[in-house]
Design an enzyme around this catalytic site. Sequence first.
Site, PDB file in Angstrom:
ATOM      1  N   HIS A 372       0.759  -1.247   0.000  1.00 58.66           N
ATOM      2  CA  HIS A 372       0.000   0.000   0.000  1.00 58.66           C
ATOM      3  C   HIS A 372       0.792   1.301   0.000  1.00 58.66           C
ATOM      4  O   HIS A 372       0.227   2.360  -0.235  1.00 58.66           O
ATOM      5  CB  HIS A 372      -0.962   0.000   1.194  1.00 58.66           C
ATOM      6  CG  HIS A 372      -2.307   0.570   0.860  1.00 58.66           C
ATOM      7  ND1 HIS A 372      -2.481   1.622  -0.020  1.00 58.66           N
ATOM      8  CD2 HIS A 372      -3.546   0.242   1.276  1.00 58.66           C
ATOM      9  CE1 HIS A 372      -3.762   1.905  -0.108  1.00 58.66           C
ATOM     10  NE2 HIS A 372      -4.436   1.073   0.661  1.00 58.66           N
ATOM     11  N   TYR A 486     -13.681   5.253  10.243  1.00 61.74           N
ATOM     12  CA  TYR A 486     -12.819   5.761   9.179  1.00 61.74           C
ATOM     13  C   TYR A 486     -13.364   5.284   7.845  1.00 61.74           C
ATOM     14  O   TYR A 486     -13.647   4.095   7.677  1.00 61.74           O
ATOM     15  CB  TYR A 486     -11.415   5.191   9.409  1.00 61.74           C
ATOM     16  CG  TYR A 486     -10.353   5.595   8.425  1.00 61.74           C
ATOM     17  CD1 TYR A 486      -9.364   6.509   8.780  1.00 61.74           C
ATOM     18  CD2 TYR A 486     -10.297   5.034   7.145  1.00 61.74           C
ATOM     19  CE1 TYR A 486      -8.359   6.860   7.887  1.00 61.74           C
ATOM     20  CE2 TYR A 486      -9.300   5.384   6.248  1.00 61.74           C
ATOM     21  CZ  TYR A 486      -8.336   6.292   6.624  1.00 61.74           C
ATOM     22  OH  TYR A 486      -7.342   6.639   5.732  1.00 61.74           O
ATOM     23  N   SER A 488     -12.277   5.768   3.766  1.00 56.53           N
ATOM     24  CA  SER A 488     -11.255   6.327   2.900  1.00 56.53           C
ATOM     25  C   SER A 488     -11.879   7.001   1.683  1.00 56.53           C
ATOM     26  O   SER A 488     -12.839   6.502   1.117  1.00 56.53           O
ATOM     27  CB  SER A 488     -10.353   5.183   2.458  1.00 56.53           C
ATOM     28  OG  SER A 488      -9.321   5.691   1.699  1.00 56.53           O
ATOM     29  N   THR A 499      -5.240  10.214  -0.098  1.00 56.46           N
ATOM     30  CA  THR A 499      -6.599   9.980   0.386  1.00 56.46           C
ATOM     31  C   THR A 499      -6.890  10.996   1.477  1.00 56.46           C
ATOM     32  O   THR A 499      -5.981  11.615   2.031  1.00 56.46           O
ATOM     33  CB  THR A 499      -6.745   8.577   1.013  1.00 56.46           C
ATOM     34  OG1 THR A 499      -5.770   8.444   2.040  1.00 56.46           O
ATOM     35  CG2 THR A 499      -6.572   7.478  -0.020  1.00 56.46           C
TER      36      THR A 499
END
Length: 658
Positions: A372, A486, A488, A499
């Site tokens: 990532h 959360y 994204s 992001t």
Amino acid sequence: MVPRLLLRAWPRGPAVGPGAPSRPLSAGSGPGQYLQRSIVPTMHYQDSLPRLPIPKLEDTIRRYLSAQKPLLNDGQFRKTEQFCKSFENGIGKELHEQLVALDKQNKHTSYISGPWFDMYLSARDSVVLNFNPFMAFNPDPKSEYNDQLTRATNMTVSAIRFLKTLRAGLLEPEVFHLNPAKSDTITFKRLIRFVPSSLSWYGAYLVNAYPLDMSQYFRLFNSTRLPKPSRDELFTDDKARHLLVLRKGNFYIFDVLDQDGNIVSPSEIQAHLKYILSDSSPAPEFPLAYLTSENRDIWAELRQKLMSSGNEESLRKVDSAVFCLCLDDFPIKDLVHLSHNMLHGDGTNRWFDKSFNLIIAKDGSTAVHFEHSWGDGVAVLRFFNEVFKDSTQTPAVTPQSQPATTDSTVTVQKLNFELTDALKTGITAAKEKFDATMKTLTIDCVQFQRGGKEFLKKQKLSPDAVAQLAFQMAFLRQYGQTVATYESCSTAAFKHGRTETIRPASVYTKRCSEAFVREPSRHSAGELQQMMVECSKYHGQLTKEAAMGQGFDRHLFALRHLAAAKGIILPELYLDPAYGQINHNVLSTSTLSSPAVNLGGFAPVVSDGFGVGYAVHDNWIGCNVSSYPGRNAREFLQCVEKALEDMFDALEGKSIKS
């Protein structure tokens, strides 16, 4: 642990590295070399993309306090308000001014790009579960094409076609079209290609089209995250022409591009893959791949030992390979098995540091598992969609195709590694740690069939808002509280955007959830509908703000990063328990929808959290949830289903069943 950033998918879009050639690399434009031939060069909009704005400090503080409101009692909230006030008028103001000045000096990038790379690359936790997500493809609509060899060949050829198309500048630029009838047309493209790159973004903007940042795309191929003490490095070697294939923990390489940069004939690729699939070599006693699942400092130290034991050339081949193709020797049983296998597997047959692993099981089930730090879901999803479309609509081989008669024993090289006792001990320790960790992960999924996007849009509700509201209701029903959540959101509309966080838990969702869960009989269906509308409106506003770079999370993160870089003592705002709590994301959520995606998933980002991958389809809603022993994923999903049933009942004017 760090928030996981899959994405909120902007529909289709692309990106290429610095100095990428804008036209074909070679004369090799024979049949099947490219998957498209865009008349607008791939990177046409990149130079003129707008810069990611730094929000005003007062806006950030206001948004931060709004997000804290549902998580704190009155006393806690007043304390946090005080911390915010003194931050805004004191050290925060200074840091903000310094951040703005720094941003002015670095117009080629965004204020978040450097700190974000730092955050990912400095993290010492294993990349497995903590960071790397997966996306699984739908099966090929023509069932006989799901044969493992056929699909592996077609997927590989399509992936290399994507690489060639990207590097030749022939891939359609990634653009978010608000009015495709006007902007996604050949007429517009013929016009815009003559507008200089320095102005092209404005031309697209005039027809309501938003070109997206494509700077991440060049790291899709030939790239690997290298473990280093305290901070990893990203390595790319775009000269390499070979593919890395893993099977039973054994490593094989062969060229998929020839010396002129043309794709090796599909029948040869098929022959080499067939040779690898029929190799009877046993699995190695000490599977090297386990090391990529280790703590990064431990792996960095072991990698040094690996290099000094005569494995430098083999490692270089692994790191520089176009990508890693993992061939698994078993079929996939169900969606839960699919998730476990594509998210982590048994640790022997993945190189977790590679920019992505393309994993293909015995029954043709296929997924992309990606590292990532280098990029976000937007870049991976574009690649994913193009590869699915190309491999299913214009497959390179058919199930009847005969592999080429070629001597794979010469062309395919098996990599062998010299392992010292210290390395064997390291691999054994990594395996034990891996196995113990994976045992603790539960994954479960659900498909809610009563309706989806179509029904919700008719009710004038945001489908994403309804899904997020269901998670809030579910957690309240299961655990009796509202927690840090959360979601994204991509900021790829800006140069080097990454992001931003949407904070779905709000005073509106809290009030609405309490009404549905604790006292549904006290409210009429009309009142419940009205609360849902308020939630939807507010969620829509938060989403729009986040996509425009107007969240609060990245701004506060960048200010904190700057303070640390300057050796300034950490401001009180960051020491407030409420700041720690809102960043302890018990509900970490990410949505993906595309006709190519079967499902996606990731692990929780905290030990007492849920990792929630979801998609609202036209007529159903899918949800894939992971958890560790402290939480119950199956029960959470039952509560999500109950929440969706209740909301659909309310929308249909029915009373809520207790």
